[in-house]
Design an enzyme around this catalytic site. Sequence first.
Site, PDB file in Angstrom:
ATOM      1  N   ASP A  31     -22.694 -16.870 -27.024  1.00 26.55           N
ATOM      2  CA  ASP A  31     -23.042 -15.543 -26.521  1.00 26.55           C
ATOM      3  C   ASP A  31     -22.196 -15.194 -25.302  1.00 26.55           C
ATOM      4  OD1 ASP A  31     -24.429 -13.166 -26.411  1.00 26.55           O
ATOM      5  OD2 ASP A  31     -26.161 -13.997 -25.362  1.00 26.55           O
ATOM      6  N   ASN A  79     -26.714  -9.053 -36.802  1.00 28.42           N
ATOM      7  CA  ASN A  79     -25.456  -8.496 -36.293  1.00 28.42           C
ATOM      8  C   ASN A  79     -24.946  -7.313 -37.102  1.00 28.42           C
ATOM      9  OD1 ASN A  79     -24.022 -11.653 -35.130  1.00 28.42           O
ATOM     10  ND2 ASN A  79     -25.272 -10.154 -34.038  1.00 28.42           N
TER      11      ASN A  79
END
Length: 251
Positions: A31, A79
Site C-alpha cells: 500500500d 480495485n
Amino acid sequence: MSAAPAIAPEPVPGSRVGGGALPRHVAIIMDGNGRWAKKRFLPRVAGHKAGVEAVRAVTRAGRAMGIEAMTLYAFSSENWRRPEEEVSDLMGLLRIFIRSDIDELARENVRLRVIGDYRRFAPDLVKLVDDAIARTQFNTGPILAIALNYGAQAEIAAAARRLAAKAVAGELAIEAIDDAAIEHELDTRDLPPLDLLIRTSGEVRLSNFLLWQAAYAELLFVDTLWPDFDAAALAQAVATFAQRQRRYGGL
C-alpha cells in the site's frame, strides 16, 4: 498438499521464534503507491511503476533470506472501483512484470502461483498468467504467490459452496467439514501456513486479504510507503517477527 489447520495449530519446527527462526510464509499488502507519487507531484502511475521495482527488490531479498513463500496483494476484487485509466495502467504494469521477470523466476527455480479470480482479466493477460504459471509449475524452489482479483470473503464463500455441493452429493459428511476441510478448498491450499503479514503505508486494516489464513499470523503495520519498502525494510520486519512469542492460545 493440504494446509495445516488455521485454528490453534501445533507450532512446527522453527516457527516459534525468539531464537531467530525465519517465517516460512510472508504476505504483504503493498500500500502507498499513490501517496508516494503525490508527495513527488507525479501521476499515480509513476507510483505504481516504483511499486513494481519494490516488488523485484523485496522478492529477491526474500529468496536470498530463505523465505519459503511470499504472497503479494497486487489487485483486489475491490480495485475495480478505481478509475478505469488507473485499472488499465495496473494491468499494463502486470503485463510488463510478467514478460520481463518470468525468465528470472524460472532461472531461480521460483514457483509462481496466483490466488484470486484472475480470469476476469483481458484474454491476453490471462494467457500470460497461465503461461507463466505453467512454465514454473515444476520448479522446486521458493513460491511467489500473486493475489489478482482476490478477496478473502469471496474465497471463503467459494470454499463453503464447494463443500456444500460435496455434502449434497453425498461425497462428504457434514460432520467432516472442519478447519482442515475448509483450508483444503482455499486458494492457498498448496502454500505453507501464513506466519507474517505486513502492511505498508501506515494503514491498519487487512482489507479483505487472507482473512482465514491470518488467524494466527503475526501482523506488522509499518509507515513506509510501498515504493520505499526495500530489502532492509524486509529484514527489519523479519527481525521484528523473530522477537514475537507465538503461543497459539497457549501459555
